[in-house]
Design a protein around this motif. Structure first.
Motif, PDB file in Angstrom:
ATOM      1  N   UNK A   1      75.642 106.955   8.782  1.00 47.53           N
ATOM      2  CA  UNK A   1      74.836 108.306   9.232  1.00 47.53           C
ATOM      3  C   UNK A   1      73.389 108.305   8.760  1.00 47.53           C
ATOM      4  N   UNK A   2      73.293 107.540   7.689  1.00 49.68           N
ATOM      5  CA  UNK A   2      71.687 107.554   7.275  1.00 49.68           C
ATOM      6  C   UNK A   2      70.995 106.615   8.077  1.00 49.68           C
ATOM      7  N   UNK A   3      71.647 105.624   8.559  1.00 49.55           N
ATOM      8  CA  UNK A   3      71.067 104.820   9.696  1.00 49.55           C
ATOM      9  C   UNK A   3      70.648 105.468  10.657  1.00 49.55           C
ATOM     10  N   UNK A   4      71.626 106.052  11.443  1.00 50.45           N
ATOM     11  CA  UNK A   4      71.651 106.906  12.729  1.00 50.45           C
ATOM     12  C   UNK A   4      70.591 107.678  12.633  1.00 50.45           C
ATOM     13  N   UNK A   5      70.631 108.633  11.447  1.00 53.46           N
ATOM     14  CA  UNK A   5      69.406 109.544  11.305  1.00 53.46           C
ATOM     15  C   UNK A   5      67.980 109.057  11.284  1.00 53.46           C
ATOM     16  N   UNK A   6      67.869 107.886  10.499  1.00 50.42           N
ATOM     17  CA  UNK A   6      66.664 107.290  10.408  1.00 50.42           C
ATOM     18  C   UNK A   6      66.388 106.820  11.957  1.00 50.42           C
ATOM     19  N   UNK A   7      67.134 106.003  12.794  1.00 50.57           N
ATOM     20  CA  UNK A   7      66.756 105.804  13.880  1.00 50.57           C
ATOM     21  C   UNK A   7      66.505 106.914  14.969  1.00 50.57           C
TER      22      UNK A   7
END
Length: 117
Positions: A52-58
């Motif tokens: 979820x954190x990676x998706x938010x960053x991307x």
């Protein structure tokens, strides 16, 4: 050194001081129900949080380097928590969500509601 031999003593709910190198045979230091809490570093829930954190960053269109700059940390800090090599403590988690401009409470609520990602 305190060694907690959960496997051998879990049935008896006893924690003991034990140091065989010094010839110490342990005396009970506690007698209460012992609950095993698995480490979270490589747990399913931890991986879901990282996704979820990676998706938010991307979604925000920022790189690991840009997030690291916002946090005042090296890029390897972001790479390590995103890669599951290190955990974020609560304060670091709040800093990361602030840098990504996402609501930490909503992110955690999504984690509770969702079983998969």
């Amino acid at each position: 050194m305190l060694i907690v031999d959960i496997r051998a003593r879990a049935r008896h709910n006893i924690l003991k001081w034990d140091n065989p190198k010094l010839g110490l045979v342990g005396e009970p230091v506690a007698s209460w129900p012992v609950r095993l809490m698995p480490k979270s570093l490589r747990s399913t829930r931890q991986r879901r949080l990282l996704k979820r954190l990676i998706a938010a960053r991307k979604t925000k269109g920022v790189t690991q380097t840009q997030v690291a700059d916002m946090l005042g940390r090296p890029q390897s800090f972001v790479a390590k928590y995103e890669g599951g090599e290190r955990r974020l403590d609560v304060i670091e988690f709040l800093d990361v969500t602030e840098a990504l401009d996402i609501d930490p409470c909503e992110l955690l609520a999504q984690m509770r509601r969702s079983r998969d990602l």
